[in-house]
Design a protein around this motif. Structure first.
Motif, short mmCIF file in Angstrom:
data_model
loop_
_atom_site.label_atom_id
_atom_site.label_comp_id
_atom_site.label_asym_id
_atom_site.label_seq_id
_atom_site.Cartn_x
_atom_site.Cartn_y
_atom_site.Cartn_z
N LYS A 294 0.85 -1.19 0.00
CA LYS A 294 0.00 0.00 0.00
C LYS A 294 0.89 1.24 0.00
O LYS A 294 1.87 1.28 0.74
CB LYS A 294 -0.90 0.02 1.24
CG LYS A 294 -1.91 -1.10 1.25
CD LYS A 294 -2.82 -1.06 2.46
CE LYS A 294 -3.75 -2.27 2.41
NZ LYS A 294 -4.70 -2.28 3.50
N GLY A 295 0.54 2.21 -0.82
CA GLY A 295 1.36 3.42 -0.83
C GLY A 295 0.91 4.41 -1.89
O GLY A 295 -0.18 4.29 -2.47
N TRP A 296 1.77 5.42 -2.09
CA TRP A 296 1.48 6.49 -3.05
C TRP A 296 2.21 6.24 -4.37
O TRP A 296 3.30 5.67 -4.37
CB TRP A 296 2.00 7.83 -2.51
CG TRP A 296 1.24 8.40 -1.37
CD1 TRP A 296 0.24 9.33 -1.43
CD2 TRP A 296 1.45 8.14 0.02
NE1 TRP A 296 -0.18 9.66 -0.17
CE2 TRP A 296 0.54 8.95 0.74
CE3 TRP A 296 2.31 7.30 0.73
CZ2 TRP A 296 0.48 8.94 2.13
CZ3 TRP A 296 2.24 7.28 2.12
CH2 TRP A 296 1.34 8.10 2.80
N VAL A 297 1.65 6.75 -5.45
CA VAL A 297 2.32 6.69 -6.74
C VAL A 297 3.29 7.87 -6.82
O VAL A 297 2.88 9.02 -6.79
CB VAL A 297 1.30 6.79 -7.90
CG1 VAL A 297 2.02 6.81 -9.25
CG2 VAL A 297 0.28 5.67 -7.82
N SER A 298 4.60 7.58 -6.89
CA SER A 298 5.60 8.65 -7.02
C SER A 298 5.79 9.02 -8.48
O SER A 298 5.97 10.19 -8.82
CB SER A 298 6.95 8.21 -6.47
OG SER A 298 6.94 8.25 -5.09
N VAL A 299 5.83 8.00 -9.32
CA VAL A 299 6.10 8.23 -10.74
C VAL A 299 5.19 7.30 -11.54
O VAL A 299 4.95 6.16 -11.13
CB VAL A 299 7.59 7.88 -11.07
CG1 VAL A 299 7.87 8.06 -12.56
CG2 VAL A 299 8.55 8.72 -10.25
N ARG A 300 4.71 7.82 -12.67
CA ARG A 300 3.95 6.97 -13.59
C ARG A 300 4.64 7.01 -14.94
O ARG A 300 4.97 8.08 -15.45
CB ARG A 300 2.54 7.55 -13.73
CG ARG A 300 1.67 6.79 -14.67
CD ARG A 300 0.55 7.67 -15.23
NE ARG A 300 0.06 7.04 -16.43
CZ ARG A 300 -0.97 6.20 -16.45
NH1 ARG A 300 -1.67 5.99 -15.37
NH2 ARG A 300 -1.33 5.63 -17.57
N ARG A 301 4.95 5.84 -15.51
CA ARG A 301 5.55 5.80 -16.85
C ARG A 301 4.67 4.92 -17.73
O ARG A 301 4.40 3.77 -17.39
CB ARG A 301 6.97 5.20 -16.80
CG ARG A 301 8.04 6.16 -16.36
CD ARG A 301 9.42 5.52 -16.43
NE ARG A 301 9.51 4.35 -15.57
CZ ARG A 301 9.79 4.40 -14.26
NH1 ARG A 301 10.03 5.56 -13.69
NH2 ARG A 301 9.84 3.30 -13.53
N ASP A 302 4.23 5.49 -18.82
CA ASP A 302 3.33 4.77 -19.72
C ASP A 302 4.10 4.42 -20.97
O ASP A 302 4.58 5.31 -21.67
CB ASP A 302 2.16 5.72 -20.07
CG ASP A 302 0.91 4.92 -20.35
OD1 ASP A 302 1.07 3.79 -20.86
OD2 ASP A 302 -0.19 5.41 -20.04
N GLN A 303 4.28 3.10 -21.20
CA GLN A 303 5.00 2.72 -22.42
C GLN A 303 4.08 2.01 -23.39
O GLN A 303 4.45 1.05 -24.05
CB GLN A 303 6.20 1.84 -22.07
CG GLN A 303 7.23 2.57 -21.26
CD GLN A 303 8.47 1.72 -21.02
OE1 GLN A 303 8.54 0.55 -21.38
NE2 GLN A 303 9.47 2.33 -20.43
#
Ligand code: AMO
Length: 443
Positions: free
Chosen positions: A20-29
């Motif tokens: 459980k946690g926060w999204v720090s970075v999102r990378r969409d490939q």
């Protein structure tokens, strides 16, 4: 499924876990979506495989969303291993995602590399910027400083007490004091627990406190705040002010050691090392310091002279620290002990580090008659410090103590340029949470 902390994921290779946690970075490939997830213990790269049931829901998830994720802990393929980041050799293949809380689009880039705010904007957004690893590192170091101060004091037989924040009189003198309307009377926010730590010392012999103190500093500098955390100590049965110096030096040494041990990761992230403290810190009288600097004798050092002194001492000895003692008696508060051989100079001291004063202290007057002489000379109202004076009528051993501000210490240990960087919610004459501008309705 029970929550697994990110720091423990390596113990679960090949297993299905819930984090459980926060999204720090999102990378969409395109075919793959990656999220870096952080919890209180660390960060992990997660990947949503195209065939996963979570692929559709992953499309809407932004940075700072709070997620509960179920997935398999895998070792990364050789070519994807990144030795430079935490958990760079593993990743979590996501099976399912539950959104625990949504987040609005961020007002600025919060990624480690992309974060680039000036200090006022960074402070205006403290509620968010506190989530950035830089600030988490700074405040982790500060927590270790305060904890290790407590740890060392207790080890040395000091007793912790709570000092009041509202006082009938000022301890340190000067104009830098907040007056409060106390019902229909006047009172003050304490500038220092000074008089109280001396009273409590007369009962417990060695005492310390970790307290908020308030200074109505009328200017904004890079080293002054109006509200600080003061780490205070007071000890009886000293032979000389040098006993106080030695205790303060041992305290600082212990704190530096704990910070080095417990914050190695944070120091590396912030690109800094703790200041160098020698076996015996160079110590000069104020008169010697002026001779050393080649300038006429004065009442105190100005900031430029403090900087130059520290530079000189560093060049000559390698020490980042220097003690200065023997200030003109009338320049300092009434309680400071005058040198019996040269009463125009006192046995007060300051510890400077990397160009800035970060600790003050010294021997105090313990004789009641002498104290009363100073009360008169300093034009003080004995009624207003009656509680303090009462303690000194009934047997007080030779004594002394010291204090330092947690923010200034954090700033100097980490080599920060502005004390506000080392303060979670800094207050100065122009800011309480936000700038105190006429145009703001919320300030
Ligand atoms: P002094 O006034 O020198 O001494 O304060 C002790 C230490 O507190 C910190 N400090 C501050 N930090 C940030 N902003 C400020 N406005 C500020 N003012 C002080 C500094 C400083 O060295 N009663 C004595 C201590 C003693 O003799 O025991 C005292 O208050 O780190």
């Amino acid at each position: 499924m029970q929550r697994t902390l990110i720091k423990d994921l390596k113990q679960h290779l090949g297993e299905s876990v819930t984090i459980k946690g926060w999204v720090s970075v999102r990378r969409d490939q395109g075919k793959l979506v990656f999220f870096d997830i952080r919890d209180r213990s660390g960060t992990i790269q997660t990947v949503v495989p195209p065939k996963s049931g979570a692929f559709e829901s992953a499309k809407d998830i932004r940075v700072e969303y709070v997620l509960s994720i179920e997935g398999i802990v895998n070792t990364r393929p050789e070519k994807n291993v990144n030795a430079k980041v935490e958990n760079g050799d593993i990743e979590l293949a996501i099976d399912s995602i539950t959104v625990l809380a949504k987040a609005e689009p961020l007002p600025f880039d919060m990624s480690v590399d992309g974060f680039n705010l000036d200090l006022p904007t960074e402070l205006d957004h403290r509620a968010l910027t506190l989530r950035h690893p830089r600030f988490q590192a700074i405040f982790k170091v500060q927590a270790v400083i305060i904890d290790s101060f407590r740890e060392f004091m207790k080890k040395e037989g000091f007793f912790e007490f709570q000092a009041p924040a509202i006082a009938p009189a000022t301890a340190e003198g000067g104009a830098e004091v907040f007056q409060v309307e106390y019902f229909d009377k006047k009172a003050y926010l304490t500038q220092s627990p000074q008089l109280y730590k001396q009273i409590v010392m007369t009962a417990f012999e060695r005492v310390f406190s970790v307290n908020k103190v308030f200074r109505a500093e009328p200017s904004t500098t890079t080293r002054h705040l109006t509200e600080i955390v003061s780490l205070d100590a007071e000890m009886g049965f000293i032979d000389s002010w040098t006993d106080v110096r030695d205790m303060s030096e041992a305290t600082v040494r212990f704190i530096l050691q704990r910070v080095s041990e417990q914050c190695a990761k944070e120091l590396e992230f912030l690109g800094t090392t703790v200041p160098v403290m020698l076996e015996k810190t160079p110590t000069y009288s104020l008169t010697e310091v002026f001779q050393k600097l080649g300038v006429p004798e004065d009442k105190d050092l100005n900031p430029e002279q403090e900087r130059r002194l520290c530079e000189l001492v560093k060049e000559e000895t390698g020490s980042d620290f220097v003690y200065v003692y023997g200030y003109p008696t009338r320049q300092k508060p009434f309680y400071v002990y005058p040198n019996p051989e040269q009463p125009e100079f006192n046995e007060g001291m300051d510890l400077l580090c990397r160009g800035v004063e970060w600790l003050s202290g010294g021997r105090r007057i313990n004789d009641y008659e002498q104290l009363m002489e100073h009360v008169q000379l300093w034009n003080m109202d004995p009624q207003k410090i009656a509680m303090f004076l009462e303690a000194f009528r009934y047997g007080v051993p030779p004594e002394g103590g010291f204090a330092f501000g947690a923010e200034r210490m954090t700033m100097q240990i980490l080599g920060l340029k502005n004390i506000r960087e080392a303060t979670m919610f800094p207050r100065d004459m122009n800011r309480i949470d936000y700038p105190l501008s006429e145009n703001r309705t919320d300030a």
